[in-house]
Write a protein that holds these residues in place. Structure first.
Motif, PDB file in Angstrom:
ATOM      1  N   TRP A   7       0.913  -1.260  -0.158  1.00 14.71           N
ATOM      2  CA  TRP A   7       0.009   0.087  -0.069  1.00 14.71           C
ATOM      3  C   TRP A   7       1.046   1.276  -0.078  1.00 14.71           C
ATOM      4  N   TRP A  19      -1.996  -7.848   8.778  1.00 20.04           N
ATOM      5  CA  TRP A  19      -2.540  -9.201   8.026  1.00 20.04           C
ATOM      6  C   TRP A  19      -3.452  -9.935   9.173  1.00 20.04           C
ATOM      7  N   ARG A  52     -10.017 -13.693   8.117  1.00 23.18           N
ATOM      8  CA  ARG A  52     -11.274 -13.317   8.368  1.00 23.18           C
ATOM      9  C   ARG A  52     -11.962 -14.148   9.237  1.00 23.18           C
ATOM     10  N   VAL A  79      -7.343 -11.108   5.213  1.00 27.80           N
ATOM     11  CA  VAL A  79      -7.406  -9.559   4.888  1.00 27.80           C
ATOM     12  C   VAL A  79      -6.153  -8.847   5.141  1.00 27.80           C
ATOM     13  N   CYS A  80      -5.792  -8.081   4.172  1.00 28.62           N
ATOM     14  CA  CYS A  80      -4.758  -7.000   4.261  1.00 28.62           C
ATOM     15  C   CYS A  80      -5.094  -5.843   4.433  1.00 28.62           C
ATOM     16  N   ARG A  81      -4.953  -5.346   5.781  1.00 30.71           N
ATOM     17  CA  ARG A  81      -5.737  -4.203   5.808  1.00 30.71           C
ATOM     18  C   ARG A  81      -4.580  -2.785   6.263  1.00 30.71           C
ATOM     19  N   VAL A  92      -3.730   1.107   7.385  1.00 30.92           N
ATOM     20  CA  VAL A  92      -4.540   2.272   8.148  1.00 30.92           C
ATOM     21  C   VAL A  92      -3.349   3.288   8.191  1.00 30.92           C
ATOM     22  N   ALA A 121      -8.305   4.457   5.868  1.00 34.11           N
ATOM     23  CA  ALA A 121      -8.037   3.069   6.013  1.00 34.11           C
ATOM     24  C   ALA A 121      -8.641   2.347   4.807  1.00 34.11           C
ATOM     25  N   GLY A 122      -7.875   1.112   4.369  1.00 40.15           N
ATOM     26  CA  GLY A 122      -8.356   0.256   3.278  1.00 40.15           C
ATOM     27  C   GLY A 122      -7.874  -1.146   3.590  1.00 40.15           C
ATOM     28  N   GLU A 123      -8.744  -1.975   2.894  1.00 39.98           N
ATOM     29  CA  GLU A 123      -8.269  -3.466   2.887  1.00 39.98           C
ATOM     30  C   GLU A 123      -8.647  -4.082   1.727  1.00 39.98           C
ATOM     31  N   LYS A 124      -7.844  -5.244   1.374  1.00 38.66           N
ATOM     32  CA  LYS A 124      -7.985  -6.154   0.459  1.00 38.66           C
ATOM     33  C   LYS A 124      -8.067  -7.654   0.951  1.00 38.66           C
ATOM     34  N   GLU A 125      -9.373  -8.276   0.304  1.00 43.23           N
ATOM     35  CA  GLU A 125      -9.545  -9.655   0.956  1.00 43.23           C
ATOM     36  C   GLU A 125      -8.737 -10.707  -0.353  1.00 43.23           C
TER      37      GLU A 125
END
Length: 586
Positions: free
Chosen positions: A340, A350, A353, A379-381, A383, A389-393
């Motif tokens: 990111w 990391w 879920r 989930v990779c989050r 902040v 913030a953002g996340e990707k699963e």
């Protein structure tokens, strides 16, 4: 008349002797009371050379460098020369108006009849230099970084002029001098060259060349202004900073240039920004201004100067390297990469879920020797504090034997249609799913009162065994759900319980178990003999009514303690009778 002609013809000895004889015969004795003296005079000034011979009334001659200027007071050949004084008193002074260089000579006053001559008087004429001249004046231009060479010449001076250089009222040392004698053999020209290093000069400075000699002891001077030309000196300011993404920012490009600025040009990330030509650029900034600098290029006739600045833009996390879902074999390592960007510095977390456990705070998440329970969503989050913030699963799929999860005791109503289900997770997907009970094995379709249906979902496979018109014997039957894939198999034992009824006593359950055990022995013997006769194949822990199906009996307990004891008793009975049957307990 004869005497004058002889004198002018230069026959002095004859003239002197004739005049001397005449003076002697007169019986008069004369002597000088005033004689000319050596004088130094500046050209252009008047001068008087004295000559007084009291009591002498004869002819007086003025001699210049051995040549008579005339007879008596007649100096008509020299308009600037005049004999002045009281002739009767013996005064014969030579007056020269506006002395010139040609007057620089030796003069004598002679009493012809008395055969007397004054002492030689040297008249030295001083000539001031012409006004000094600096080459390139009044303004000398040079490029920044170049040394300065100034040349000043002062011509036609007698004696030769001395030259000094002055800056800020201080004399500059180190100049080089040369002198040249002119054709008249009297005057000289002086040339002085001054060298200044780039570090010793500034634009706007005034440097004076001062020339002097005895004729002008205070000197004559001229000056030059130094004009240092340079590429634009540029400063690029950005306001405000830091700034939140989406807000207005003003860029100001201030420049000092000599010669003056002729052009401003703006660019962002190397791409020209059109329609902006002045020294100011205003824009609503986004995250790209953090990594793509804004540049201002300023041009004058010497060239261009380019300066660039990044903007300290605060922005929430943006995906730089998107993680990819993985499918790995059981026991292998799984490595996820997630990158990111954000400003200020962001934090990466990391997690799996549904779990609150932080697995990694780095871009990389490495799972060593994965097991089937590691499969799932990760989930990779990222902040950015106080910004966003953002996340990707991503998914982790583990290739391995199927795993079956199901309620071991399911309910149905007597006389009604009943169903028992098993949920199968399997990667790769199961090759076969079979239900087995008593002497029956059914993979799909309908057999008597029984129907098998299989439904695929995102989470796995649901296999349903449907029984029409539930009878009491169905509540005493043990059902096996077995699934296979290329990595292995898994089995779940399921029992049917009458809905709304009470649980059977332990003794009844044990009796049922013993009865089932005896039936199982008989069944195993029959199947063994049948299979050995027809296919000569050994079956390990298989309950099958078909030659190509293996059904493993596995018990997984999720019920109460009493049911656990009953299942354990049944499991022990099965193991003791058939050690080849593999029993799994979860």
């Amino acid at each position: 008349t004869l005497l004058l002609q002889e004198c002018l013809a230069g026959n002095k000895h004859f003239l002197y002797s004739r005049m001397f004889l005449s003076f002697k015969d007169a019986g008069v004795e004369a002597m000088f009371s005033q004689q000319p003296q050596d004088l130094v005079v500046v050209a252009g000034q008047p001068v008087t050379l004295p000559c007084t011979i009291p009591g002498y009334h004869g002819v007086v001659l003025w001699i210049k460098d051995g040549l008579a200027l005339g007879v008596g007071r007649d100096l008509s050949g020299y308009p600037r020369y005049t004999v002045i004084g009281d002739h009767g008193s013996g005064e014969h002074h030579l007056r020269i108006q506006r002395v010139e260089l040609m007057d620089d000579a030796v003069f004598e006053c002679q009493a012809v009849q008395a055969a007397m001559r004054s002492r030689p008087a040297r008249l030295t004429v001083l000539v001031p230099p012409d006004d000094p001249v600096i080459s390139g004046a009044p303004v000398v231009s040079l490029r920044a970084g170049d040394p300065l060479n100034l040349t000043c010449h002062a011509d036609n001076a007698k004696p030769a002029a001395s030259i000094i250089w002055i800056r800020n009222e201080e004399v500059l040392n180190g100049a080089m001098y040369s002198k040249t004698l002119l054709r008249d053999g009297r005057r000289e020209s002086t040339v002085s060259t001054l060298y200044l290093s780039p570090s010793n000069i500034e634009t706007g400075q005034q440097i004076i060349c001062k020339a002097s000699n005895k004729a002008v002891p205070n000197g004559k001077e001229t000056s030059v202004m130094i004009d240092i030309q340079h590429l634009p000196l540029v400063n690029l300011s950005v306001e405000p900073q830091p700034v939140l993404e989406g807000n207005l920012v003003k860029f100001h490009c201030s420049a000092k240039a000599n010669p003056p600025v002729t052009l401003y040009r703006w660019a962002k990330g190397g791409s020209i920004i059109k329609d902006v030509s002045g020294d100011t650029y205003e824009v609503l900034v986004d995250h790209s201004f953090f990594t793509e600098p804004v540049s201002c290029e300023v041009t004058n006739s010497l060239g261009s100067t380019n300066i660039s600045r990044n903007v300290d833009v605060y922005f929430g996390p943006r995906m730089a390297a998107e993680p990819q879902s993985l499918q790995v074999d059981l026991g292998s390592d799984a490595v996820f990469n997630c990158a990111w960007t954000g400003n200020p510095s962001l934090t990466i977390v990391w997690m799996k879920r549904g779990s609150g456990v932080v697995l990694s705070n780095e871009n990389l998440l490495t799972l060593k020797s994965v097991r089937q329970e590691d499969a799932g969503k990760y989930v990779c989050r990222a902040v950015v504090p106080r910004v966003g913030a953002g996340e990707k699963e991503v998914s982790l799929t583990v290739n391995g034997p199927p795993t079956i999860s199901s309620t071991q005791t399911q309910q149905a109503l007597h006389g009604e249609k009943g169903q028992i289900k098993c949920f199968i997770r399997s990667t790769p997907p199961p090759d076969r799913i079979a239900w087995s009970w008593k002497e029956t094995v059914l993979e799909s379709g309908t057999s008597g009162r029984y129907t098998v249906e299989t439904v695929n979902t995102d989470e796995g496979v649901i296999s349903t065994l449907t029984m029409s018109n539930i009878v009491p014997a169905d509540f005493q039957t043990i059902y096996n759900c077995t699934a296979w894939n290329s990595f292995g198999s898994d089995t779940e034992i399921i029992r049917l319980k009458e809905q709304g009824g009470k649980s059977l006593p332990v003794a009844v359950i044990i009796g049922i178990a013993v009865g089932a055990f005896v039936a199982f022995i008989v069944l195993m013997g029959t199947i063994g003999a049948f299979c050995c006769t027809r296919s000569q194949r050994n079956l390990k822990g298989v309950v099958s009514a078909k030659n190509d199906i293996r059904v493993e009996i596995v018990h997984k307990d999720h019920n109460a303690a009493r049911e656990n004891e009953e299942h354990n008793s049944m499991k022990q009975l099965m193991v003791s009778v058939s050690p080849q049957v593999k029993v799994k307990h979860a």
